[in-house]
Design a protein around this motif. Structure first.
Motif, PDB file in Angstrom:
ATOM      1  N   ASP A 245       0.944   9.135   8.686  1.00 61.95           N
ATOM      2  CA  ASP A 245       0.165  10.000   8.426  1.00 61.95           C
ATOM      3  C   ASP A 245      -1.549   8.767   7.593  1.00 61.95           C
ATOM      4  OD1 ASP A 245       1.147  11.435  10.071  1.00 61.95           O
ATOM      5  OD2 ASP A 245       0.243  13.396   9.191  1.00 61.95           O
TER       6      ASP A 245
ATOM      7  N   ARG B  64       0.773  -1.196  -0.352  1.00 61.36           N
ATOM      8  CA  ARG B  64      -0.160  -0.487   0.101  1.00 61.36           C
ATOM      9  C   ARG B  64       0.775   1.276  -0.080  1.00 61.36           C
ATOM     10  NH1 ARG B  64      -3.352  -3.117  -1.184  1.00 61.36           N
ATOM     11  NH2 ARG B  64      -5.313  -3.456   0.181  1.00 61.36           N
ATOM     12  N   SER B  65       0.894   2.282  -0.609  1.00 62.71           N
ATOM     13  CA  SER B  65       1.611   3.563  -0.849  1.00 62.71           C
ATOM     14  C   SER B  65       1.072   4.228   0.861  1.00 62.71           C
ATOM     15  CB  SER B  65       1.327   4.045  -2.026  1.00 62.71           C
ATOM     16  OG  SER B  65       1.499   3.858  -2.960  1.00 62.71           O
TER      17      SER B  65
ATOM     18  N   VAL C 116      -5.436   7.726   7.039  1.00 63.97           N
ATOM     19  CA  VAL C 116      -6.432   8.015   7.638  1.00 63.97           C
ATOM     20  C   VAL C 116      -6.969   6.422   7.796  1.00 63.97           C
ATOM     21  CG1 VAL C 116      -8.510   8.181   5.809  1.00 63.97           C
ATOM     22  CG2 VAL C 116      -6.475   9.507   5.574  1.00 63.97           C
TER      23      VAL C 116
ATOM     24  N   ALA D 231      -6.557  -1.455  -3.145  1.00 58.58           N
ATOM     25  CA  ALA D 231      -5.234  -1.064  -3.936  1.00 58.58           C
ATOM     26  C   ALA D 231      -5.192  -2.188  -4.642  1.00 58.58           C
ATOM     27  CB  ALA D 231      -4.439  -0.965  -3.354  1.00 58.58           C
TER      28      ALA D 231
ATOM     29  N   THR E  62       2.496   8.476   2.239  1.00 57.12           N
ATOM     30  CA  THR E  62       3.399   9.368   2.149  1.00 57.12           C
ATOM     31  C   THR E  62       4.409   9.587   2.900  1.00 57.12           C
ATOM     32  OG1 THR E  62       1.668  10.587   0.509  1.00 57.12           O
ATOM     33  CG2 THR E  62       3.466  12.519   1.507  1.00 57.12           C
TER      34      THR E  62
ATOM     35  N   HIS F  85      -9.655   4.779   7.826  1.00 57.28           N
ATOM     36  CA  HIS F  85     -11.132   4.994   7.050  1.00 57.28           C
ATOM     37  C   HIS F  85     -11.973   3.800   7.323  1.00 57.28           C
ATOM     38  CE1 HIS F  85      -9.837   1.749   4.007  1.00 57.28           C
ATOM     39  NE2 HIS F  85      -8.731   2.001   3.956  1.00 57.28           N
TER      40      HIS F  85
ATOM     41  N   ARG G 235      -9.369   4.319  -4.647  1.00 61.77           N
ATOM     42  CA  ARG G 235     -10.878   4.683  -5.421  1.00 61.77           C
ATOM     43  C   ARG G 235     -11.850   4.243  -4.836  1.00 61.77           C
ATOM     44  NH1 ARG G 235     -10.110   4.012 -11.421  1.00 61.77           N
ATOM     45  NH2 ARG G 235      -8.325   4.680 -12.357  1.00 61.77           N
TER      46      ARG G 235
ATOM     47  N   GLY H 211     -14.808   1.982  -3.054  1.00 53.24           N
ATOM     48  CA  GLY H 211     -15.106   0.523  -3.603  1.00 53.24           C
ATOM     49  C   GLY H 211     -14.530   0.117  -3.964  1.00 53.24           C
ATOM     50  N   LEU H 212     -13.254   0.126  -4.460  1.00 53.59           N
ATOM     51  CA  LEU H 212     -12.322  -1.094  -5.007  1.00 53.59           C
ATOM     52  C   LEU H 212     -10.191  -0.573  -3.896  1.00 53.59           C
ATOM     53  CD1 LEU H 212     -12.090   0.312  -8.446  1.00 53.59           C
ATOM     54  CD2 LEU H 212     -12.992  -1.114  -7.602  1.00 53.59           C
TER      55      LEU H 212
ATOM     56  N   ALA I 201      -3.747  -1.823   5.465  1.00 53.67           N
ATOM     57  CA  ALA I 201      -3.546  -0.850   5.813  1.00 53.67           C
ATOM     58  C   ALA I 201      -4.273  -0.384   7.243  1.00 53.67           C
ATOM     59  CB  ALA I 201      -3.094  -0.232   4.857  1.00 53.67           C
ATOM     60  N   SER I 202      -5.349   0.083   6.783  1.00 51.97           N
ATOM     61  CA  SER I 202      -6.509   1.037   7.835  1.00 51.97           C
ATOM     62  C   SER I 202      -5.862   0.055   9.140  1.00 51.97           C
ATOM     63  CB  SER I 202      -7.561   1.480   7.381  1.00 51.97           C
ATOM     64  OG  SER I 202      -8.099   2.298   8.100  1.00 51.97           O
TER      65      SER I 202
ATOM     66  N   ASP J 256     -12.745   0.879   6.428  1.00 54.66           N
ATOM     67  CA  ASP J 256     -13.643   0.167   5.167  1.00 54.66           C
ATOM     68  C   ASP J 256     -13.179  -1.406   5.378  1.00 54.66           C
ATOM     69  OD1 ASP J 256     -15.525   1.227   4.730  1.00 54.66           O
ATOM     70  OD2 ASP J 256     -14.272   2.565   3.327  1.00 54.66           O
TER      71      ASP J 256
HETATM   72  C1  LIG Z   1       1.471   8.081  -4.044  1.00 54.73           C
HETATM   73  C2  LIG Z   1       0.225   6.975  -2.480  1.00 54.73           C
HETATM   74  C3  LIG Z   1       0.372   8.181  -1.414  1.00 54.73           C
HETATM   75  C4  LIG Z   1      -0.504   7.930  -0.657  1.00 54.73           C
HETATM   76  N1  LIG Z   1      -0.519   8.789   0.580  1.00 54.73           N
HETATM   77  C5  LIG Z   1      -1.161   8.272   1.932  1.00 54.73           C
HETATM   78  C6  LIG Z   1      -1.046   8.434   3.158  1.00 54.73           C
HETATM   79  O1  LIG Z   1       0.250   9.093   3.514  1.00 54.73           O
HETATM   80  N2  LIG Z   1      -2.253   8.201   4.078  1.00 54.73           N
HETATM   81  C7  LIG Z   1      -3.134   7.434   3.592  1.00 54.73           C
HETATM   82  O2  LIG Z   1      -4.132   7.463   4.327  1.00 54.73           O
HETATM   83  N3  LIG Z   1      -3.283   7.004   2.528  1.00 54.73           N
HETATM   84  C8  LIG Z   1      -2.159   6.699   1.740  1.00 54.73           C
HETATM   85  N4  LIG Z   1      -2.937   7.011   0.624  1.00 54.73           N
HETATM   86  C9  LIG Z   1      -3.628   6.010   0.373  1.00 54.73           C
HETATM   87  C10 LIG Z   1      -4.093   4.632   0.290  1.00 54.73           C
HETATM   88  O3  LIG Z   1      -2.720   3.502  -0.133  1.00 54.73           O
HETATM   89  C11 LIG Z   1      -5.006   4.139   0.303  1.00 54.73           C
HETATM   90  O4  LIG Z   1      -6.078   4.638   1.110  1.00 54.73           O
HETATM   91  C12 LIG Z   1      -4.896   2.774   0.230  1.00 54.73           C
HETATM   92  O5  LIG Z   1      -6.263   2.391  -0.248  1.00 54.73           O
HETATM   93  C13 LIG Z   1      -5.704   2.234   1.803  1.00 54.73           C
HETATM   94  O6  LIG Z   1      -5.081   0.681   2.206  1.00 54.73           O
HETATM   95  P1  LIG Z   1      -5.945  -0.394   2.747  1.00 54.73           P
HETATM   96  O7  LIG Z   1      -5.575  -1.345   2.867  1.00 54.73           O
HETATM   97  O8  LIG Z   1      -7.030   0.361   3.896  1.00 54.73           O
HETATM   98  O9  LIG Z   1      -7.402   0.178   2.347  1.00 54.73           O
HETATM   99  P2  LIG Z   1      -7.973  -0.773   0.851  1.00 54.73           P
HETATM  100  O10 LIG Z   1      -7.958  -2.223   1.527  1.00 54.73           O
HETATM  101  O11 LIG Z   1      -6.925  -0.423  -0.506  1.00 54.73           O
HETATM  102  O12 LIG Z   1      -9.569  -0.537   0.563  1.00 54.73           O
HETATM  103  C14 LIG Z   1     -10.369  -1.276   1.062  1.00 54.73           C
HETATM  104  C15 LIG Z   1     -12.148  -0.220   0.605  1.00 54.73           C
HETATM  105  O13 LIG Z   1     -11.530   0.747   1.473  1.00 54.73           O
HETATM  106  C16 LIG Z   1     -11.886   1.525   0.477  1.00 54.73           C
HETATM  107  N5  LIG Z   1     -11.325   2.928   0.982  1.00 54.73           N
HETATM  108  C17 LIG Z   1      -9.390   3.379   0.704  1.00 54.73           C
HETATM  109  N6  LIG Z   1      -9.326   4.169   0.896  1.00 54.73           N
HETATM  110  C18 LIG Z   1     -10.186   4.878   1.512  1.00 54.73           C
HETATM  111  C19 LIG Z   1     -10.150   5.983   2.345  1.00 54.73           C
HETATM  112  N7  LIG Z   1      -8.894   7.190   3.142  1.00 54.73           N
HETATM  113  N8  LIG Z   1     -11.331   6.860   2.181  1.00 54.73           N
HETATM  114  C20 LIG Z   1     -12.237   5.799   2.361  1.00 54.73           C
HETATM  115  N9  LIG Z   1     -12.268   4.551   2.374  1.00 54.73           N
HETATM  116  C21 LIG Z   1     -11.057   3.918   1.697  1.00 54.73           C
HETATM  117  C22 LIG Z   1     -11.238   1.802  -1.061  1.00 54.73           C
HETATM  118  O14 LIG Z   1     -12.643   2.192  -1.876  1.00 54.73           O
HETATM  119  C23 LIG Z   1     -12.147  -0.041  -0.862  1.00 54.73           C
HETATM  120  O15 LIG Z   1     -13.277   0.114  -1.086  1.00 54.73           O
HETATM  121  C24 LIG Z   1      -1.446   7.486  -0.830  1.00 54.73           C
HETATM  122  C25 LIG Z   1      -1.899   6.745  -2.438  1.00 54.73           C
HETATM  123  C26 LIG Z   1      -0.729   6.658  -3.201  1.00 54.73           C
HETATM  124  C27 LIG Z   1      -1.379   5.682  -4.459  1.00 54.73           C
END
Ligand SMILES: Cc1cc2nc3c(=O)[nH]c(=O)nc-3n(C[C@H](O)[C@H](O)[C@H](O)COP(=O)(O)OP(=O)(O)OC[C@H]3O[C@@H](n4cnc5c(N)ncnc54)[C@H](O)[C@@H]3O)c2cc1C
Length: 287
Positions: free
Chosen positions: A111, A91-92, A113, A273, A94, A115, A268, A270-271, A121-122, A117
């Motif tokens: 930092d 997961r990306s 978020v 990463a 910053t 979220h 995105r 609903g999707l 990562a979250s 969902d």
């Molecule tokens: C270059 C880059 C830098 C980034 N820097 C940061 C950063 O510093 N801090 C940070 O928090 N994120 C950052 N992100 C975004 C982060 O990578 C995504 O939010 C990622 O999908 C989180 O992974 P996850 O495993 O929590 O959720 P995933 O498994 O990817 O997604 C699960 C579900 O959660 C939803 N979801 C994902 N992110 C969010 C959100 N923020 N709000 C609501 N729903 C969400 C998806 O749509 C999906 O339905 C960055 C992304 C990129 C490309």
């Protein structure tokens, strides 16, 4: 529009770092700062601004993330070559800040978020505690390809639009803007208490768009604004559909040169990463 959800940083100048959680701090209802460090942080070198890295997490049932070690060839290529149900979750995130401590050790703030969902990562961030370990693919030199906030020469003013996932990048970029450079900045967060104090020497006009206060968060906030004259540079990052709409507005309706607009889809709706990467790969093969 360029997108970064598909992009894990390439091999050199990146390598794996095995970091320890030093402490966590809630910055607001939606955002948690995790400070990482320890001996494994030696050699980490952030370029600041929107410097991103890949956080690597184990799959359910694994104790350690299964990741290529680096070396020659692209890390992403080697990672993709591993079976999908085995290779580490990537997961990306910053680098909000990097500090050198008095004892010469390095600290890195990410930092997250929260979220809610269910993403790995979250979920990891929600329970992170001092002593936990985190593997990241991070930069070893400050000038690297994962820094994309790069105003070209002869930029008269800067436009920044970020949601909460891109707030760390926007905040770090604002810290690096030259003194007195005009900047129009729109920062979107879920809650009033997610707003942060920001440091900048730029002549920045910052508008917070708070969703739980009913703020209009689509392209209208920028469309309605009178923008400074002169040659702009725009940096837009956050949820993919909003980024695409604003990119379209700036290039097609405002006449910004595409080379002066950096657009990055950070997630995105609903999707996951992985699913977002698949959609982007398909879109790229179709175009
Ligand atoms: C270059 C880059 C830098 C980034 N820097 C940061 C950063 O510093 N801090 C940070 O928090 N994120 C950052 N992100 C975004 C982060 O990578 C995504 O939010 C990622 O999908 C989180 O992974 P996850 O495993 O929590 O959720 P995933 O498994 O990817 O997604 C699960 C579900 O959660 C939803 N979801 C994902 N992110 C969010 C959100 N923020 N709000 C609501 N729903 C969400 C998806 O749509 C999906 O339905 C960055 C992304 C990129 C490309």
């Amino acid at each position: 529009m360029t997108s970064t959800t598909a992009t894990a940083p390439e091999a050199a100048p990146f390598r794996l770092f095995d970091l320890a959680v030093l402490r966590t701090r809630r910055l607001g209802p939606s955002i948690l700062r995790i400070t990482l460090g320890g001996p494994g942080a030696e050699g980490f070198s952030s370029g600041g601004r929107d410097q991103s890295l890949s956080v690597l997490l184990p799959r359910p049932g694994q104790r350690e993330p299964v990741a290529p070690a680096g070396g020659s060839g692209t890390w992403t290529g080697k990672w993709r070559a591993l079976p999908e149900d085995v290779r580490t979750v990537a997961r990306s995130y910053t680098v909000r800040a990097q500090r050198l401590r008095a004892d010469g050790s390095t600290e890195v703030d990410l930092d997250f978020v929260l979220h809610g969902d269910g993403g790995p990562a979250s979920r990891w961030a929600m329970t992170a505690a001092p002593g936990d370990r985190l593997k990241v693919l991070g930069p070893t030199v400050a000038d690297n390809a994962a820094v994309r906030f790069r105003p070209p020469a002869h930029t008269d003013w800067v436009l920044i639009r970020a949601d909460e996932t891109a707030l760390p990048a926007a905040a770090a970029a604002l810290e690096r803007l030259p003194t007195g450079l005009p900047a129009r900045v729109w920062l979107e967060v879920p809650h009033t208490e997610d707003r942060q104090a920001l440091n900048t020497a730029a002549k920045a006009r910052i508008s917070w768009l708070v969703r739980n206060e009913g703020a209009v968060c689509d392209v209208e906030a920028v469309r309605a604004a009178e923008l400074p004259g002169g040659t702009p540079y725009a940096w837009i990052a956050g949820e993919a559909s909003g980024v695409r709409a604003l990119h379209h507005h700036l290039v097609r309706e405002r006449g910004f040169e595409p080379a002066r607009v950096t657009s990055a889809a950070y997630w995105r709706r609903g999707l996951s990463a992985e699913q977002a990467r698949e959609v982007e790969a398909k879109t790229q093969t179709q175009t």
